[in-house]
Scaffold this motif. Sequence first.
Motif, mmCIF file in Angstrom:
data_model
loop_
_atom_site.group_PDB
_atom_site.id
_atom_site.type_symbol
_atom_site.label_atom_id
_atom_site.label_comp_id
_atom_site.label_asym_id
_atom_site.label_seq_id
_atom_site.Cartn_x
_atom_site.Cartn_y
_atom_site.Cartn_z
ATOM 1 N N MET A 1 0.936 -1.112 -0.050
ATOM 2 C CA MET A 1 -0.041 -0.079 -0.047
ATOM 3 C C MET A 1 1.048 1.003 -0.124
ATOM 4 O O MET A 1 1.864 1.312 1.046
ATOM 5 N N GLU A 2 0.562 2.292 -1.038
ATOM 6 C CA GLU A 2 1.200 3.311 -1.141
ATOM 7 C C GLU A 2 1.261 4.171 -0.054
ATOM 8 O O GLU A 2 0.222 4.479 0.894
ATOM 9 N N GLY A 3 2.492 4.692 0.766
ATOM 10 C CA GLY A 3 2.699 5.504 1.877
ATOM 11 C C GLY A 3 2.728 4.937 3.239
ATOM 12 O O GLY A 3 2.860 5.471 4.047
ATOM 13 N N PHE A 4 2.851 3.400 3.174
ATOM 14 C CA PHE A 4 2.748 2.764 4.303
ATOM 15 C C PHE A 4 3.919 1.802 4.321
ATOM 16 O O PHE A 4 4.487 1.511 3.112
ATOM 17 N N MET A 5 4.472 1.106 5.301
ATOM 18 C CA MET A 5 5.331 0.321 5.440
ATOM 19 C C MET A 5 4.876 -0.865 6.545
ATOM 20 O O MET A 5 3.958 -0.445 7.343
ATOM 21 N N THR A 6 5.446 -1.883 6.325
ATOM 22 C CA THR A 6 5.114 -3.073 7.117
ATOM 23 C C THR A 6 6.132 -2.875 8.413
ATOM 24 O O THR A 6 6.740 -2.208 8.711
ATOM 25 N N THR A 7 5.647 -3.954 9.566
ATOM 26 C CA THR A 7 6.229 -3.841 10.600
ATOM 27 C C THR A 7 7.525 -4.344 10.427
ATOM 28 O O THR A 7 8.851 -3.628 11.026
ATOM 29 N N LYS A 8 7.972 -5.135 9.393
ATOM 30 C CA LYS A 8 9.300 -5.616 9.124
ATOM 31 C C LYS A 8 9.884 -4.403 8.638
ATOM 32 O O LYS A 8 11.335 -4.334 8.810
ATOM 33 N N GLU A 9 9.556 -3.758 7.637
ATOM 34 C CA GLU A 9 10.306 -2.556 7.188
ATOM 35 C C GLU A 9 10.673 -1.453 8.176
ATOM 36 O O GLU A 9 11.529 -0.797 7.971
ATOM 37 N N ALA A 10 9.601 -1.199 9.264
ATOM 38 C CA ALA A 10 9.701 -0.329 10.006
ATOM 39 C C ALA A 10 10.927 -0.689 10.869
ATOM 40 O O ALA A 10 11.730 0.224 11.469
ATOM 41 N N ALA A 11 10.933 -2.052 11.486
ATOM 42 C CA ALA A 11 12.137 -2.527 12.276
ATOM 43 C C ALA A 11 13.438 -2.340 11.696
ATOM 44 O O ALA A 11 14.311 -1.988 12.270
ATOM 45 N N GLU A 12 13.574 -2.626 10.337
ATOM 46 C CA GLU A 12 14.618 -2.318 9.796
ATOM 47 C C GLU A 12 15.207 -1.058 9.663
ATOM 48 O O GLU A 12 16.258 -0.523 9.853
ATOM 49 N N LYS A 13 14.036 0.067 9.543
ATOM 50 C CA LYS A 13 14.378 1.298 9.208
ATOM 51 C C LYS A 13 14.737 1.817 10.734
ATOM 52 O O LYS A 13 15.873 2.966 10.802
ATOM 53 N N TRP A 14 14.308 1.581 11.931
ATOM 54 C CA TRP A 14 14.494 1.979 13.109
ATOM 55 C C TRP A 14 15.341 1.339 13.931
ATOM 56 O O TRP A 14 15.673 1.404 15.055
ATOM 57 N N ASN A 15 15.885 0.165 13.435
ATOM 58 C CA ASN A 15 17.000 -0.783 14.066
ATOM 59 C C ASN A 15 16.518 -1.319 15.228
ATOM 60 O O ASN A 15 17.205 -1.382 16.311
ATOM 61 N N ILE A 16 15.294 -1.944 15.559
ATOM 62 C CA ILE A 16 14.472 -2.494 16.450
ATOM 63 C C ILE A 16 13.818 -3.593 16.003
ATOM 64 O O ILE A 16 13.693 -4.120 14.909
ATOM 65 N N SER A 17 13.494 -4.664 16.840
ATOM 66 C CA SER A 17 12.919 -5.871 16.444
ATOM 67 C C SER A 17 11.443 -5.686 15.894
ATOM 68 O O SER A 17 10.657 -4.584 15.968
ATOM 69 N N VAL A 18 11.040 -6.538 15.036
ATOM 70 C CA VAL A 18 9.552 -6.560 14.624
ATOM 71 C C VAL A 18 8.745 -6.834 15.789
ATOM 72 O O VAL A 18 7.703 -5.973 15.780
ATOM 73 N N ARG A 19 8.821 -7.352 16.871
ATOM 74 C CA ARG A 19 7.888 -7.454 17.978
ATOM 75 C C ARG A 19 7.920 -6.250 18.965
ATOM 76 O O ARG A 19 6.844 -6.058 19.042
ATOM 77 N N GLN A 20 9.030 -5.376 18.745
ATOM 78 C CA GLN A 20 8.892 -4.077 19.453
ATOM 79 C C GLN A 20 7.860 -3.237 18.656
ATOM 80 O O GLN A 20 7.188 -2.286 19.145
ATOM 81 N N VAL A 21 8.225 -3.249 17.227
ATOM 82 C CA VAL A 21 7.095 -2.490 16.419
ATOM 83 C C VAL A 21 5.770 -2.710 16.918
ATOM 84 O O VAL A 21 4.938 -1.950 16.852
ATOM 85 N N GLN A 22 5.504 -4.160 16.745
ATOM 86 C CA GLN A 22 4.243 -4.632 17.071
ATOM 87 C C GLN A 22 3.584 -4.244 18.298
ATOM 88 O O GLN A 22 2.528 -3.676 18.439
ATOM 89 N N ASN A 23 4.700 -4.261 19.266
ATOM 90 C CA ASN A 23 4.117 -3.671 20.692
ATOM 91 C C ASN A 23 3.775 -2.206 20.737
ATOM 92 O O ASN A 23 2.986 -1.763 21.181
ATOM 93 N N HIS A 24 4.716 -1.420 19.861
ATOM 94 C CA HIS A 24 4.414 0.098 19.703
ATOM 95 C C HIS A 24 2.963 0.327 19.105
ATOM 96 O O HIS A 24 2.477 1.237 19.277
ATOM 97 N N CYS A 25 2.851 -0.469 18.037
ATOM 98 C CA CYS A 25 1.511 -0.145 17.451
ATOM 99 C C CYS A 25 0.474 -0.606 18.122
ATOM 100 O O CYS A 25 -0.907 0.166 18.364
#
Length: 63
Positions: A1-25
């Motif tokens: 989807m244009e303008g959005f990223m997945t939890t995996k992409e966010a984790a790589e961008k922010w240098n944290i784990s996918v689980r941490q991104v999920q918890n933040h969401c």
Amino acid sequence: MEGFMTTKEAAEKWNISVRQVQNHCKSGRIKGVLRVGTNYLIPEDAMKPTYVYLYEGKSTAHD
């Protein structure tokens, strides 16, 4: 989807784990998140959330 990223992409961008991104969401620390089924879509311009862990344990100091 244009303008959005997945939890995996966010984790790589922010240098944290996918689980941490999920918890933040889940806890609402990221603005503009969309939930699609069991997945989160995060705006590409979203800022990395700050997380402060506070531990309220017994004090070891004696008064």
